[in-house]
Design a protein around this motif. Structure first.
Motif, PDB file in Angstrom:
ATOM      1  N   PRO A  86       0.804  -1.228   0.000  1.00  0.00           N
ATOM      2  CA  PRO A  86       0.000   0.000   0.000  1.00  0.00           C
ATOM      3  C   PRO A  86       0.839   1.280   0.000  1.00  0.00           C
ATOM      4  N   ARG A  87       2.157   1.179   0.226  1.00  0.00           N
ATOM      5  CA  ARG A  87       3.011   2.384   0.233  1.00  0.00           C
ATOM      6  C   ARG A  87       4.128   2.197  -0.782  1.00  0.00           C
ATOM      7  N   PRO A  88       4.694   3.286  -1.324  1.00  0.00           N
ATOM      8  CA  PRO A  88       5.848   3.156  -2.222  1.00  0.00           C
ATOM      9  C   PRO A  88       7.089   2.712  -1.443  1.00  0.00           C
ATOM     10  N   THR A  89       7.922   1.861  -2.069  1.00  0.00           N
ATOM     11  CA  THR A  89       9.102   1.355  -1.366  1.00  0.00           C
ATOM     12  C   THR A  89      10.324   2.207  -1.689  1.00  0.00           C
ATOM     13  N   VAL A  90      11.127   2.431  -0.672  1.00  0.00           N
ATOM     14  CA  VAL A  90      12.381   3.176  -0.862  1.00  0.00           C
ATOM     15  C   VAL A  90      13.358   2.714   0.215  1.00  0.00           C
ATOM     16  N   ASP A  91      14.596   2.472  -0.187  1.00  0.00           N
ATOM     17  CA  ASP A  91      15.598   1.972   0.761  1.00  0.00           C
ATOM     18  C   ASP A  91      16.822   2.879   0.725  1.00  0.00           C
ATOM     19  N   LYS A  92      17.702   2.651   1.697  1.00  0.00           N
ATOM     20  CA  LYS A  92      18.953   3.411   1.763  1.00  0.00           C
ATOM     21  C   LYS A  92      20.100   2.420   1.949  1.00  0.00           C
ATOM     22  N   HIS A  93      21.230   2.701   1.317  1.00  0.00           N
ATOM     23  CA  HIS A  93      22.428   1.891   1.577  1.00  0.00           C
ATOM     24  C   HIS A  93      23.591   2.820   1.860  1.00  0.00           C
ATOM     25  N   SER A  94      24.338   2.489   2.912  1.00  0.00           N
ATOM     26  CA  SER A  94      25.546   3.263   3.215  1.00  0.00           C
ATOM     27  C   SER A  94      26.755   2.432   2.841  1.00  0.00           C
ATOM     28  N   THR A  95      27.783   3.091   2.295  1.00  0.00           N
ATOM     29  CA  THR A  95      28.992   2.339   1.957  1.00  0.00           C
ATOM     30  C   THR A  95      29.818   2.051   3.209  1.00  0.00           C
ATOM     31  N   GLY A  96      29.391   2.524   4.367  1.00  0.00           N
ATOM     32  CA  GLY A  96      30.007   2.094   5.626  1.00  0.00           C
ATOM     33  C   GLY A  96      30.919   3.130   6.241  1.00  0.00           C
ATOM     34  N   GLY A  97      30.663   3.411   7.511  1.00  0.00           N
ATOM     35  CA  GLY A  97      31.500   4.367   8.220  1.00  0.00           C
ATOM     36  C   GLY A  97      31.566   4.008   9.690  1.00  0.00           C
ATOM     37  N   VAL A  98      32.121   4.895  10.486  1.00  0.00           N
ATOM     38  CA  VAL A  98      32.297   4.639  11.916  1.00  0.00           C
ATOM     39  C   VAL A  98      31.222   5.423  12.681  1.00  0.00           C
ATOM     40  N   GLY A  99      30.533   4.747  13.580  1.00  0.00           N
ATOM     41  CA  GLY A  99      29.446   5.392  14.327  1.00  0.00           C
ATOM     42  C   GLY A  99      28.218   5.607  13.453  1.00  0.00           C
ATOM     43  N   ASP A 100      28.148   4.891  12.330  1.00  0.00           N
ATOM     44  CA  ASP A 100      27.067   5.114  11.356  1.00  0.00           C
ATOM     45  C   ASP A 100      25.823   4.322  11.762  1.00  0.00           C
ATOM     46  N   LYS A 101      25.018   4.953  12.626  1.00  0.00           N
ATOM     47  CA  LYS A 101      23.777   4.305  13.068  1.00  0.00           C
ATOM     48  C   LYS A 101      22.573   4.920  12.354  1.00  0.00           C
ATOM     49  N   VAL A 102      22.818   5.560  11.196  1.00  0.00           N
ATOM     50  CA  VAL A 102      21.759   6.279  10.476  1.00  0.00           C
ATOM     51  C   VAL A 102      20.568   5.379  10.154  1.00  0.00           C
ATOM     52  N   SER A 103      20.823   4.132   9.712  1.00  0.00           N
ATOM     53  CA  SER A 103      19.698   3.261   9.307  1.00  0.00           C
ATOM     54  C   SER A 103      18.701   3.055  10.436  1.00  0.00           C
ATOM     55  N   LEU A 104      19.207   3.002  11.670  1.00  0.00           N
ATOM     56  CA  LEU A 104      18.330   2.723  12.818  1.00  0.00           C
ATOM     57  C   LEU A 104      17.332   3.860  13.031  1.00  0.00           C
ATOM     58  N   VAL A 105      17.734   5.063  12.678  1.00  0.00           N
ATOM     59  CA  VAL A 105      16.863   6.224  12.866  1.00  0.00           C
ATOM     60  C   VAL A 105      16.048   6.481  11.586  1.00  0.00           C
ATOM     61  N   LEU A 106      16.732   6.328  10.451  1.00  0.00           N
ATOM     62  CA  LEU A 106      16.125   6.681   9.164  1.00  0.00           C
ATOM     63  C   LEU A 106      14.973   5.748   8.783  1.00  0.00           C
ATOM     64  N   THR A 107      15.133   4.450   9.040  1.00  0.00           N
ATOM     65  CA  THR A 107      14.100   3.489   8.608  1.00  0.00           C
ATOM     66  C   THR A 107      12.751   3.814   9.260  1.00  0.00           C
ATOM     67  N   PRO A 108      12.672   3.923  10.602  1.00  0.00           N
ATOM     68  CA  PRO A 108      11.358   4.285  11.175  1.00  0.00           C
ATOM     69  C   PRO A 108      10.927   5.702  10.822  1.00  0.00           C
ATOM     70  N   LEU A 109      11.891   6.606  10.617  1.00  0.00           N
ATOM     71  CA  LEU A 109      11.517   7.991  10.289  1.00  0.00           C
ATOM     72  C   LEU A 109      10.822   8.057   8.926  1.00  0.00           C
ATOM     73  N   VAL A 110      11.417   7.412   7.917  1.00  0.00           N
ATOM     74  CA  VAL A 110      10.819   7.470   6.575  1.00  0.00           C
ATOM     75  C   VAL A 110       9.507   6.682   6.553  1.00  0.00           C
ATOM     76  N   ALA A 111       9.441   5.606   7.343  1.00  0.00           N
ATOM     77  CA  ALA A 111       8.164   4.872   7.456  1.00  0.00           C
ATOM     78  C   ALA A 111       7.101   5.775   8.094  1.00  0.00           C
TER      79      ALA A 111
END
Ligand code: URA
Length: 436
Positions: A86-111
């Motif tokens: 029922p919603r459009p799909t969109v994902d994010k990929h990071s090439t990797g860094g230090v302290g990179d916890k962005v996915s944990l915040v971004l996934t529920p935020l964009v949802a």
């Protein structure tokens, strides 16, 4: 069932293809499809593929070859069907860094903003952390989901972080393990095809890439980061996945923590509206690009507001619970801590990302080999960010470990990583470029 190599005639000879690439030739589509398929099914030997990969490191791949190589990797497994949600799909990929916890915040935020985010994530290797290792610090949380359950959670909650299943781009799994031991990881076409084959197979309609550039990243030069980003954006678009990239700085670790449990705690604080400014800035910038790609840009609520209001935190709690985790459970506590004091009074002008990543790894947060366990509690927290004032002798960095003997080598990794100056450092932007 794969064909029997003793009775099926080879369409190509691996040695001819290695020689052609070694001499700078371009291979036709069916030769590439044959090579990837034959390697995936064991009909081309590791030593032959190793030679071919080394030839690619030296000679590169043409744009057409790279399209065919990536398509062959996608075709080596299943392409998940996330259509009809029922919603459009969109994902994010990071090439990797230090302290990179962005996915944990971004996934529920964009949802929370109205999109479905199917985040098939990986584990850490070496000095960069992995999203699954972080999530597994949450008591009860499980990474493995089948596509059916993933669709259910995407429909009900809107966001999923899970392990990329073994059937997505299996050629990449074999090729990546081989590249790791043959010094053939550092090749832009090989990195681009490895990342994009998994993302294309995952079934998302659109994708934002966070290409990290700096001492703590895969790409240390802007030129290489640009080329990698442009290559991946092109591959995504050619495969029907709307793709854009942000280049973001990774000379300094993101936020104030590195390590699995410590990063989850920081992500939760950010979702409750009390996150560090750099983490919030990058997360909101990526969220805006994702909402545009999903076609929600003009109608979606402002991600900065949903982060501050706690709306994204509600989705986080539902996401964690949907995968067996207890969002209220206490995170693992380290058995031992050590404090590193500030060496002088003034402004913190450097906290070097790679050194912090290596220290976290030595404390037990990362693994040297794929099968190694990781500690959920190990890691570091720093009390000041770059540009902030510090006072000589006061705590600057706190180290966490389950094994006291890890402290000396972790502290050794930090030697030279910190600089304190009388004047504040020059302003350094976090988002460096937008590739579309
Ligand atoms: N991440 C991947 O998935 N593949 C690479 O080749 C490099 C980083």
């Amino acid at each position: 069932m794969s064909a029997d190599p003793r009775t099926t005639p080879a369409a190509y000879d691996a040695v001819d293809l290695i020689r052609a690439k070694r001499d700078g030739g371009a291979l036709p589509a069916d030769a590439i499809a044959w090579l990837v398929d034959a390697y995936t099914h064991g009909r081309v030997a590791d030593e032959q593929m190793s030679a071919f990969l080394m030839a690619v490191c030296w000679r590169g791949l043409t744009a057409d070859e790279l399209d065919h190589w990536t398509a062959a990797m996608v075709a080596s497994g299943e392409r998940a069907d996330l259509g009809g949600l029922p919603r459009p799909t969109v994902d994010k990929h990071s090439t990797g860094g230090v302290g990179d916890k962005v996915s944990l915040v971004l996934t529920p935020l964009v949802a929370a903003c109205g999109a479905a985010v199917p985040q098939a994530a990986g584990r850490g290797l070496g000095h960069t952390g992995g999203t699954l290792d972080k999530m597994e610090a949450i008591p009860g949380w499980r990474a493995d989901l089948d596509t059916g359950r993933m669709r259910e959670i995407l429909t009900d909650v809107g966001g999923v972080i899970c392990a990329a299943g073994p059937r997505l781009a299996p050629a990449d799994r074999r090729l990546y393990a081989l590249r790791d031991v043959t010094a053939t990881v550092e090749s832009i076409p090989l990195i681009a095809s490895s990342i994009m084959s998994k993302k294309i197979a995952e079934g998302t309609s659109s994708l934002v890439l966070d290409v990290k550039v700096g001492t703590g990243a895969f790409m240390t030069s802007m030129d290489d980061a640009h080329e990698l980003a442009r290559t991946m954006v092109r591959l995504g678009d050619r495969a029907g996945v709307r793709t854009q990239a942000l280049l973001t700085a990774m000379d300094t670790p993101l936020g104030r923590t590195a390590g699995n449990g410590p990063e989850v705690a920081e992500a939760v604080a950010t979702l409750r509206g009390a996150g560090p400014a750099d983490l919030v800035e990058i997360t909101v910038a990526l969220a805006r690009v994702m909402l545009d790609l999903a076609g929600l840009g003009p109608v979606a609520p402002d991600p900065a507001e949903l982060l501050a209001s706690g709306a994204a935190f509600k989705v986080w709690r539902a996401m964690v619970a949907a995968q067996g985790g207890d969002p209220d459970a206490a995170l693992p506590v380290p058995a031992f801590t050590r404090v590193v004091p500030a060496p002088a009074s003034g402004y913190l002008s450097r906290l070097e990302a790679r050194a912090v990543g290596v220290a976290a790894w030595r404390l037990g947060a990362g693994r040297a080999r794929k099968e190694d366990p990781v500690s959920a509690a190990a890691g570091l927290r720093w009390f000041a960010g770059v540009g902030e004032r510090v006072r000589a002798g006061e705590p600057l960095i706190e180290l966490y470990s389950d094994d006291e003997s890890t402290f000396p080598r972790a502290i050794e990794a930090l030697a030279g990583a910190v600089a304190v100056t009388a004047e504040p450092p020059a302003f350094a932007p976090l988002v460096l470029a937008h590739i579309r």
